[in-house]
Motif scaffolding. Structure first.
Motif, mmCIF file in Angstrom:
data_model
loop_
_atom_site.group_PDB
_atom_site.id
_atom_site.type_symbol
_atom_site.label_atom_id
_atom_site.label_comp_id
_atom_site.label_asym_id
_atom_site.label_seq_id
_atom_site.Cartn_x
_atom_site.Cartn_y
_atom_site.Cartn_z
ATOM 1 N N ALA A 1 1.046 -1.189 -0.075
ATOM 2 C CA ALA A 1 -0.378 0.066 -0.116
ATOM 3 C C ALA A 1 1.000 1.219 0.147
ATOM 4 O O ALA A 1 1.949 1.304 -0.879
ATOM 5 C CB ALA A 1 -0.977 -0.151 1.206
ATOM 6 N N ILE A 2 0.756 2.104 0.932
ATOM 7 C CA ILE A 2 1.435 3.381 0.887
ATOM 8 C C ILE A 2 2.410 3.362 1.935
ATOM 9 O O ILE A 2 2.168 2.958 2.813
ATOM 10 C CB ILE A 2 0.314 4.668 1.143
ATOM 11 C CG1 ILE A 2 -0.725 4.712 0.138
ATOM 12 C CG2 ILE A 2 1.427 5.918 1.279
ATOM 13 C CD1 ILE A 2 -1.624 5.760 0.785
ATOM 14 N N LYS A 3 3.677 3.410 1.403
ATOM 15 C CA LYS A 3 4.720 3.407 2.519
ATOM 16 C C LYS A 3 4.588 4.698 3.490
ATOM 17 O O LYS A 3 4.105 5.755 3.147
ATOM 18 C CB LYS A 3 6.099 3.943 1.726
ATOM 19 C CG LYS A 3 7.612 3.692 2.586
ATOM 20 C CD LYS A 3 8.566 4.040 1.611
ATOM 21 C CE LYS A 3 9.980 3.694 2.468
ATOM 22 N NZ LYS A 3 11.204 4.081 1.585
ATOM 23 N N ILE A 4 4.882 4.252 4.931
ATOM 24 C CA ILE A 4 4.487 5.076 5.700
ATOM 25 C C ILE A 4 4.943 6.220 5.695
ATOM 26 O O ILE A 4 4.718 7.389 6.208
ATOM 27 C CB ILE A 4 4.715 4.511 7.274
ATOM 28 C CG1 ILE A 4 4.157 5.156 8.332
ATOM 29 C CG2 ILE A 4 6.340 4.163 7.332
ATOM 30 C CD1 ILE A 4 4.345 4.422 9.914
ATOM 31 N N THR A 5 6.290 6.528 5.162
ATOM 32 C CA THR A 5 6.844 7.911 4.975
ATOM 33 C C THR A 5 6.757 8.472 3.865
ATOM 34 O O THR A 5 7.356 9.743 3.533
ATOM 35 C CB THR A 5 8.445 7.796 5.471
ATOM 36 O OG1 THR A 5 9.045 6.777 4.438
ATOM 37 C CG2 THR A 5 8.687 7.379 6.916
ATOM 38 N N ASP A 6 5.783 8.097 2.831
ATOM 39 C CA ASP A 6 5.377 8.584 1.830
ATOM 40 C C ASP A 6 4.544 9.653 1.984
ATOM 41 O O ASP A 6 3.220 9.464 1.671
ATOM 42 C CB ASP A 6 4.893 7.738 0.734
ATOM 43 C CG ASP A 6 4.684 8.247 -0.769
ATOM 44 O OD1 ASP A 6 4.751 9.467 -0.924
ATOM 45 O OD2 ASP A 6 4.022 7.459 -1.473
#
Length: 569
Positions: free
Chosen positions: A261-266
């Protein structure tokens, strides 16, 4: 002492020996340089020479280790990542250079991955999966991951379609054993350096690293860890994990649901999905606190590549609309109950800015030797809280660097004078907390760790209050036991005098024994009175009735203490 690995029975034995020797040459040279500048020169009055070149030497060491780690891969990458997280003991010249060190290794050609996977699964990949993407989604020093699609039968059985196949890097077993042999030799060298041995058991540290490294390449163990982690958060709507496809999983191949999914730091990706990165930081911190301080089983490698934000309507009543999705459970840690109690005490002391309590917690954890004189450390911690306590990352950046430098010099002198040691089970705890702090700061530069610590510490305090009655009962029983046994022991002592074991009988001695017995009972009564009174005061904040009962009950041992001391007439 670890011996040089003998790999003559396997192909690439020469490469194994060359790898072993290269690691030892690097370590030996840098240890010699450190000994020369940090130990010898100060002893002959040239400490300023060492100080002038220290920053440059540290930076050069980190740069050379970075090159070595990227070139060799294997466990050297893991060692570099660990060093980059030790902001507490390593200078910024080293941690800054190594903080970007990831699994910077070239991918294994797909034919080699195919051969290993088919040997493990016992069938061609075309039979095991409907399709496999030959381009890896991730190539690490220990393994490699490829996206795939399950066949119709497996998809119907599991309810999954898209999966990720994690395949062990061919030959990694021999590489890990070679690296561990070299690290054991270096650990032996370090154990002979008093400056190191007084603070850490280097050999034990290497063995802990060896255990976690072997577990990381044992995929059945990783699958078991994933299931245990999932059970810990089964009823928690903040966390999700991938499903395991057991039919396509072996010791060297792990097949999981594709939860990318969405990388946590993106930050851009999060905002595009309507998620404020600043709202993610405190949730992530709280989840990591739960793992460390409550569950006692934690993800020890929570770097940004291992955590996704999965958006969408997750559960009814969930206002967030997203979950933290953890992957890669190869590196997990456990916190023993005693250590967990110490960590909870540490967290509560930090939240309440209690310098002495913090030092007491550090001692309980075994970081400080029992003989350590901590007056100066307590004073330094109190000053630290008074000046910097409660500041967020953004606020700390506004502080005059000279003030930081002056305090660091003072604080460093205090720390170096104390007998610190690193307990064996702290390697992964420190790594997890360091990565957690880094991820939270990346999500929100103004993130204030205290804002997460304080409510969590308050929760821990409420939990401790809930156990106070049980603790009081236990202590009261222990005290009562002492009170019950002490007169018997005194009677036994008198009996020994009377039965001839000790020939002399003295009336004065008997009077002293009787007086000692009365004094002991008074002391025990006062202790029970204090325990009940304090417990009642604490419990009364949440339960007025029970707290009042305990406080009233404390009058009984108080009266006994007052009147039991009077001699009978």
């Amino acid at each position: 002492m670890a011996s040089e690995p003998r790999g003559s029975e396997t192909p690439g034995a020469g490469d194994t020996r060359a790898r072993y020797r290269r690691i030892l040459r690097f370590a030996g040279w840098n240890l010699a340089v450190t000994w020369w500048f940090e130990l010898l020169l100060p002893r002959i009055g040239l400490a300023k020479v060492a100080e002038r070149s220290r920053s440059k030497r540290m930076r050069r060491f980190a740069q050379r280790f970075h090159v070595l780690a990227v070139d060799l891969g294997g466990l050297m990458i893991k060692v570099g990542q660990f060093m980059s997280s030790r902001l507490d003991v390593l200078p910024p010249e080293i941690t800054t250079e190594l903080e970007g060190l990831q699994d910077e290794v070239p991918p294994v050609p797909f034919p080699a991955i195919r051969a290993l996977a088919e040997a493990e699964l016992g069938m061609p990949l075309e039979r095991a999966f409907a399709s496999v993407d030959e381009t890896p989604v991730a190539a690490a020093s220990l393994g490699q991951a490829h996206r795939a699609v399950l066949g119709p039968i497996d998809a119907a059985d599991t309810g999954l379609d898209a999966v990720v196949i994690k395949v062990q890097r061919p030959g990694i077993d021999a590489i890990v054993e070679t690296d561990l042999a070299a690290l054991r030799r270096v650990g032996g060298w370090l154990s002979r350096v008093r400056l190191v041995s007084d603070r850490v058991d280097a050999r034990a540290l290497v063995e802990e690293f060896a255990l976690t490294s072997r577990e990381e390449i044992e995929y059945l163990h990783e699958a078991g860890s994933l299931e245990r982690f999932a059970a810990d958060f089964a009823d928690d709507d903040r966390v999700s994990v991938p499903e395991i496809v057991w039919e396509r999983t072996t010791r060297r191949v792990l097949t999981l649901e594709d939860v990318t999914a969405i990388k946590i730091t993106d930050a851009d990706g999060l905002r595009a999905a309507g998620i404020d990165p600043a709202n993610v930081a405190p949730v992530f911190a709280a989840v990591m606190f739960d793992q460390l301080f409550t569950n006692g089983f934690f993800h020890a490698d929570p770097h940004p590549g291992n955590i996704f934000i999965t958006p969408g309507p997750v559960d009814v009543g969930d206002e967030r609309g997203w979950k933290l999705t953890f992957i890669d459970f190869g590196m997990m840690g456990e916190v023993p109950p005693g250590t967990r109690r110490g960590l909870r005490k540490l967290l509560i002391a930090a939240a309440s800015r209690d310098g002495k309590g913090l030092v007491d917690a550090i001692r309980d954890l075994g970081v400080l030797l029992p003989s350590a004189e901590t007056t100066e450390l307590e004073r330094a911690m109190t000053q630290l809280f008074a000046r910097f306590g409660g500041m967020g990352f953004a606020e700390l950046r506004e502080v005059d660097p000279r003030e930081f430098r002056d305090f660091a010099v003072q604080f460093g002198d205090v720390v170096r004078s104390l007998p610190f040691q690193l307990p064996e089970n702290f390697l992964l705890i420190i790594r997890a907390m360091s990565l957690t702090s880094g991820v939270c700061s990346a999500l929100d530069p103004e993130f204030n760790l205290w804002d997460s610590i304080e409510p969590y510490a308050s929760k821990l305090l409420r939990d401790e209050r809930g156990n106070v009655v049980q603790d009081v009962a236990k202590q009261a029983l222990e005290v009562a036991g002492i009170a019950w046994r002490l007169p018997k022991r005194l009677d036994a002592l008198v009996t020994r005098f009377e039965d001839g074991s000790v020939a002399t009988v003295s009336p004065a001695l008997e009077r002293r024994v009787a007086r000692l017995e009365r004094t002991a009972r008074r002391v025990v009564s006062v202790l029970v009175f204090g325990i009940l009174l304090i417990a009642g005061a604490v419990v009364r904040a949440d339960d007025v009735v029970l707290g009042s009962v305990l406080m009233i009950a404390s009058v009984v041992p108080l009266l006994f203490a007052v009147f039991a001391g009077r001699r009978p007439r």
